[in-house]
Design a protein around this motif. Sequence first.
Motif, PDB file in Angstrom:
ATOM      1  N   GLN A  30      -1.917 -22.582 -12.171  1.00 37.82           N
ATOM      2  CA  GLN A  30      -3.237 -22.003 -11.865  1.00 37.82           C
ATOM      3  C   GLN A  30      -3.845 -21.277 -13.076  1.00 37.82           C
ATOM      4  O   GLN A  30      -4.912 -20.674 -12.977  1.00 37.82           O
ATOM      5  CB  GLN A  30      -3.144 -21.015 -10.697  1.00 37.82           C
ATOM      6  CG  GLN A  30      -2.971 -21.653  -9.327  1.00 37.82           C
ATOM      7  CD  GLN A  30      -1.585 -22.236  -9.134  1.00 37.82           C
ATOM      8  OE1 GLN A  30      -0.591 -21.580  -9.462  1.00 37.82           O
ATOM      9  NE2 GLN A  30      -1.506 -23.459  -8.629  1.00 37.82           N
ATOM     10  N   GLY A  31      -3.136 -21.313 -14.213  1.00 34.01           N
ATOM     11  CA  GLY A  31      -3.640 -20.651 -15.413  1.00 34.01           C
ATOM     12  C   GLY A  31      -3.371 -19.164 -15.452  1.00 34.01           C
ATOM     13  O   GLY A  31      -3.930 -18.446 -16.272  1.00 34.01           O
ATOM     14  N   LYS A  32      -2.521 -18.685 -14.558  1.00 34.62           N
ATOM     15  CA  LYS A  32      -2.165 -17.262 -14.519  1.00 34.62           C
ATOM     16  C   LYS A  32      -0.887 -17.034 -15.329  1.00 34.62           C
ATOM     17  O   LYS A  32       0.017 -17.872 -15.342  1.00 34.62           O
ATOM     18  CB  LYS A  32      -1.905 -16.814 -13.079  1.00 34.62           C
ATOM     19  CG  LYS A  32      -3.048 -17.104 -12.119  1.00 34.62           C
ATOM     20  CD  LYS A  32      -4.090 -16.042 -12.175  1.00 34.62           C
ATOM     21  CE  LYS A  32      -5.134 -16.266 -11.081  1.00 34.62           C
ATOM     22  NZ  LYS A  32      -6.116 -15.192 -11.030  1.00 34.62           N
ATOM     23  N   ALA A  33      -0.851 -15.878 -15.985  1.00 35.27           N
ATOM     24  CA  ALA A  33       0.322 -15.555 -16.797  1.00 35.27           C
ATOM     25  C   ALA A  33       1.491 -15.120 -15.923  1.00 35.27           C
ATOM     26  O   ALA A  33       1.300 -14.490 -14.882  1.00 35.27           O
ATOM     27  CB  ALA A  33      -0.029 -14.446 -17.779  1.00 35.27           C
ATOM     28  N   TYR A  34       2.689 -15.462 -16.375  1.00 35.37           N
ATOM     29  CA  TYR A  34       3.903 -14.967 -15.727  1.00 35.37           C
ATOM     30  C   TYR A  34       4.985 -14.864 -16.793  1.00 35.37           C
ATOM     31  O   TYR A  34       4.920 -15.542 -17.824  1.00 35.37           O
ATOM     32  CB  TYR A  34       4.358 -15.880 -14.578  1.00 35.37           C
ATOM     33  CG  TYR A  34       4.914 -17.208 -15.026  1.00 35.37           C
ATOM     34  CD1 TYR A  34       4.079 -18.247 -15.407  1.00 35.37           C
ATOM     35  CD2 TYR A  34       6.290 -17.417 -15.088  1.00 35.37           C
ATOM     36  CE1 TYR A  34       4.591 -19.463 -15.830  1.00 35.37           C
ATOM     37  CE2 TYR A  34       6.817 -18.634 -15.506  1.00 35.37           C
ATOM     38  CZ  TYR A  34       5.956 -19.654 -15.879  1.00 35.37           C
ATOM     39  OH  TYR A  34       6.472 -20.854 -16.316  1.00 35.37           O
ATOM     40  N   ILE A  35       5.948 -13.977 -16.554  1.00 34.71           N
ATOM     41  CA  ILE A  35       7.034 -13.862 -17.521  1.00 34.71           C
ATOM     42  C   ILE A  35       8.147 -14.823 -17.128  1.00 34.71           C
ATOM     43  O   ILE A  35       8.684 -14.764 -16.017  1.00 34.71           O
ATOM     44  CB  ILE A  35       7.545 -12.402 -17.682  1.00 34.71           C
ATOM     45  CG1 ILE A  35       8.657 -12.356 -18.721  1.00 34.71           C
ATOM     46  CG2 ILE A  35       7.935 -11.773 -16.354  1.00 34.71           C
ATOM     47  CD1 ILE A  35       8.899 -11.002 -19.332  1.00 34.71           C
ATOM     48  N   LYS A  36       8.451 -15.713 -18.053  1.00 33.89           N
ATOM     49  CA  LYS A  36       9.427 -16.771 -17.766  1.00 33.89           C
ATOM     50  C   LYS A  36      10.853 -16.308 -18.036  1.00 33.89           C
ATOM     51  O   LYS A  36      11.780 -16.692 -17.341  1.00 33.89           O
ATOM     52  CB  LYS A  36       9.112 -18.003 -18.611  1.00 33.89           C
ATOM     53  CG  LYS A  36       9.987 -19.195 -18.285  1.00 33.89           C
ATOM     54  CD  LYS A  36       9.508 -20.445 -18.954  1.00 33.89           C
ATOM     55  CE  LYS A  36      10.345 -21.642 -18.500  1.00 33.89           C
ATOM     56  NZ  LYS A  36       9.955 -22.873 -19.200  1.00 33.89           N
ATOM     57  N   HIS A  37      11.002 -15.480 -19.065  1.00 30.27           N
ATOM     58  CA  HIS A  37      12.352 -15.096 -19.476  1.00 30.27           C
ATOM     59  C   HIS A  37      12.508 -13.588 -19.297  1.00 30.27           C
ATOM     60  O   HIS A  37      12.509 -12.823 -20.276  1.00 30.27           O
ATOM     61  CB  HIS A  37      12.589 -15.501 -20.927  1.00 30.27           C
ATOM     62  CG  HIS A  37      12.288 -16.945 -21.194  1.00 30.27           C
ATOM     63  ND1 HIS A  37      13.099 -17.960 -20.734  1.00 30.27           N
ATOM     64  CD2 HIS A  37      11.244 -17.533 -21.826  1.00 30.27           C
ATOM     65  CE1 HIS A  37      12.583 -19.121 -21.098  1.00 30.27           C
ATOM     66  NE2 HIS A  37      11.449 -18.896 -21.753  1.00 30.27           N
ATOM     67  N   ILE A  38      12.621 -13.151 -18.059  1.00 30.85           N
ATOM     68  CA  ILE A  38      12.622 -11.725 -17.728  1.00 30.85           C
ATOM     69  C   ILE A  38      13.719 -10.964 -18.473  1.00 30.85           C
ATOM     70  O   ILE A  38      13.480  -9.896 -19.028  1.00 30.85           O
ATOM     71  CB  ILE A  38      12.783 -11.541 -16.206  1.00 30.85           C
ATOM     72  CG1 ILE A  38      11.514 -12.019 -15.503  1.00 30.85           C
ATOM     73  CG2 ILE A  38      13.077 -10.086 -15.865  1.00 30.85           C
ATOM     74  CD1 ILE A  38      11.624 -12.048 -13.993  1.00 30.85           C
ATOM     75  N   ARG A  39      14.894 -11.529 -18.519  1.00 31.97           N
ATOM     76  CA  ARG A  39      16.024 -10.801 -19.108  1.00 31.97           C
ATOM     77  C   ARG A  39      15.900 -10.608 -20.609  1.00 31.97           C
ATOM     78  O   ARG A  39      16.586  -9.760 -21.185  1.00 31.97           O
ATOM     79  CB  ARG A  39      17.325 -11.539 -18.795  1.00 31.97           C
ATOM     80  CG  ARG A  39      17.707 -11.433 -17.348  1.00 31.97           C
ATOM     81  CD  ARG A  39      19.065 -11.993 -17.100  1.00 31.97           C
ATOM     82  NE  ARG A  39      19.443 -11.831 -15.702  1.00 31.97           N
ATOM     83  CZ  ARG A  39      20.612 -12.155 -15.212  1.00 31.97           C
ATOM     84  NH1 ARG A  39      21.538 -12.657 -16.000  1.00 31.97           N
ATOM     85  NH2 ARG A  39      20.872 -11.985 -13.938  1.00 31.97           N
TER      86      ARG A  39
END
Length: 104
Positions: A30-39
């Motif tokens: 949807q073009g929204k940012a998210y953190i892929k590598h949280i750790r």
Amino acid sequence: MSIRISQSKCVGCGKCIEACPGNLIKKDAQGKAYIKHIRDCWGCTSCLKECKTGAVFFYLGADIGGHGSTLSFSEKGDISTWKVTDISGNVQTIEVNKKDANKY
Ligand code: SF4
Ligand code: SF4
């Protein structure tokens, strides 16, 4: 420690993605940012400072004494505002005038 990104506040500008030195933030379908590598997040807060919609929150976990509080950032003119919100909703605000940043 890590960040959280509010999907409802994110407008998909990509500034946080450009700012993250670890290339940890991506965009979803949807073009929204998210953190892929949280750790892998080491809490530099660059992404918070770049986000103009206040979509990025820094999670202050128990490992650093935050007990689940969140840290958010906003900026108006020379004034940077950091807000710490605890799990009960209590807010503490720290304001920093950029003009005074080198006086300490
Ligand atoms: S900087 Fe903020 S609004 Fe822009 S993509 Fe990142 S989270 Fe979304
Ligand atoms: S706090 Fe720093 S390391 Fe963590 S996601 Fe944001 S820019 Fe990347």
